[in-house]
Design an enzyme around this catalytic site. Structure first.
Site, PDB file in Angstrom:
ATOM      1  N   GLY A  17      -8.965  -6.813  -8.149  1.00  0.00           N
ATOM      2  CA  GLY A  17      -9.373  -5.761  -7.237  1.00  0.00           C
ATOM      3  C   GLY A  17     -10.600  -5.009  -7.702  1.00  0.00           C
ATOM      4  N   ARG A  18     -10.380  -3.860  -8.327  1.00  0.00           N
ATOM      5  CA  ARG A  18     -11.492  -2.963  -8.633  1.00  0.00           C
ATOM      6  C   ARG A  18     -12.538  -3.580  -9.552  1.00  0.00           C
ATOM      7  NH1 ARG A  18      -8.018   1.838 -10.644  1.00  0.00           N
ATOM      8  NH2 ARG A  18      -6.458   0.171 -10.745  1.00  0.00           N
ATOM      9  N   ASN A  60      -1.316  -9.680  -9.288  1.00  0.00           N
ATOM     10  CA  ASN A  60      -2.337  -8.664  -9.058  1.00  0.00           C
ATOM     11  C   ASN A  60      -1.991  -7.446  -9.907  1.00  0.00           C
ATOM     12  OD1 ASN A  60      -2.825  -6.206  -6.538  1.00  0.00           O
ATOM     13  ND2 ASN A  60      -4.476  -7.131  -7.687  1.00  0.00           N
ATOM     14  N   GLY A  73      -4.390  -4.792 -12.809  1.00  0.00           N
ATOM     15  CA  GLY A  73      -4.864  -4.625 -14.181  1.00  0.00           C
ATOM     16  C   GLY A  73      -5.658  -5.775 -14.752  1.00  0.00           C
ATOM     17  N   CYS A 116       0.832  -1.203   0.000  1.00  0.00           N
ATOM     18  CA  CYS A 116       0.000   0.000   0.000  1.00  0.00           C
ATOM     19  C   CYS A 116       0.870   1.257   0.000  1.00  0.00           C
ATOM     20  CB  CYS A 116      -0.908  -0.001   1.217  1.00  0.00           C
ATOM     21  SG  CYS A 116      -2.014   1.429   1.296  1.00  0.00           S
TER      22      CYS A 116
END
Length: 327
Positions: A232-233, A209, A211, A98
């Site tokens: 993720g998104r 992880n 894209g 992060c």
């Protein structure tokens, strides 16, 4: 009975601050029985010094479920991990990726890519404190680091400390000059280095992880030899697209889930949340993308967005919103 965590890790939903809370995870679990779910990052100081044990709350149905911790003090991380293991989490994950300012000021997150020996000490301390698997999520490097030099060293050190599973976000993090939001998009993706790391460390379980937005893209990464893919998104904004067919396409089991049925299955959960003093929008904000790309999706989102904050809002609003999809 503990979950088969390694098999579940073939596909996982990333820890996302303010997004992957327990309400979001409950809905994701209705879409897929198999994927590995992660909490938002929970800081070790919040648990150990702040006593914020409410951050560990979850529904039993969410398993297989991993707790992601943020921190850089081995003793404090061990204490936080012990609390997580006692709460029943299937995995403890250490955040080394992060890039937020708040994380940097606390000397944890992506800045730990510059302190691989400290990360190894943290992994060792956590492993000694808990029986569940201890994993790491990292970047390929930060700032001026050369990933092909530092990433092998980083992986070697955490492997020596007993970490056997790692998720690599295939981007650098620029701690100077880019915001956390920009760090999710601007640094270029380098999938090849992740595949090289799998070749160099065949005994490590490596997930990629960054894209990856569709099941087809995830399957392509698995077919090339990686052990897992973290989304993720896309899993948040288009959960129906990414998760509803995951059990069949990634795990070869189960059925394709129906987002309409999932929305209906959320109604008893919403009732319980409201009866405990919660508000409707705390749950439905995670449901807005459930029908992304389908006819009626805009009206579904509008009905929930405009109505869920009202004091009187309840399950009936969700049923009204559903009529935009079901006619």
């Amino acid at each position: 009975m503990k979950s088969n965590i390694k098999n579940a890790a073939r596909l996982s939903v990333a820890p996302m601050m303010d997004w992957s809370d327990r309400h979001c995870r409950y809905m994701h679990r209705l879409l897929s029985r198999e994927v590995l779910l992660y909490t938002e990052m929970v800081t070790a100081p919040a648990l150990v010094r702040g006593g914020a044990l409410h951050l560990l709350a979850y529904s039993p149905q969410e398993h297989p479920l991993a707790l992601q911790l943020g921190g850089s003090d081995p003793v404090e991380l061990a204490a936080a991990a012990r609390l997580g293991a006692e709460a029943g989490y299937d995995e403890i994950n250490l955040n080394c990726g992060c890039p937020s300012d708040r994380v940097q000021s606390g000397a944890f997150g992506a800045v730990l890519m510059q302190r691989s020996e400290l990360v190894a000490d943290c992994v060792t301390a956590i492993r000694e404190a808990v029986d569940v698997e201890v994993t790491v999520k990292c970047r390929i490097g930060v700032d001026e680091q050369e990933p092909r030099q530092i990433l092998p060293d980083f992986l070697q050190k955490i492997r020596a400390a007993g970490c056997t599973r790692v998720t690599i976000h295939a981007r650098k993090a620029w701690l100077q000059g880019l915001s956390p939001k920009e760090n999710r998009d601007i640094p270029p993706l380098d999938y090849e280095i992740v595949h090289q790391m799998k070749a160099d460390f065949p005994d490590l379980h490596i997930s990629i992880n960054g894209g990856i937005t569709t099941l087809e893209e995830a399957k392509a990464q698995l077919d090339r030899g990686l052990d897992g893919v973290m989304v993720g998104r896309a899993a948040y904004h288009q959960p129906g697209d990414v998760l509803r067919a995951a059990d069949q396409q990634i795990y070869g089991t189960g059925a394709v889930s129906d987002p309409v049925e999932v929305a209906r299955q959320m109604l008893p959960y919403i009732e319980r949340h409201l009866s405990g003093g919660g508000r409707l929008h705390q749950v439905t904000r995670h449901m807005l993308g459930l029908f992304a790309g389908r006819p009626g999706a805009r009206q579904w989102r509008r009905t929930l967005s405009e109505g869920a904050h009202r004091d009187s809002a309840g399950p009936a609003l969700v049923e009204t919103a559903l009529t935009a999809i079901t006619g």
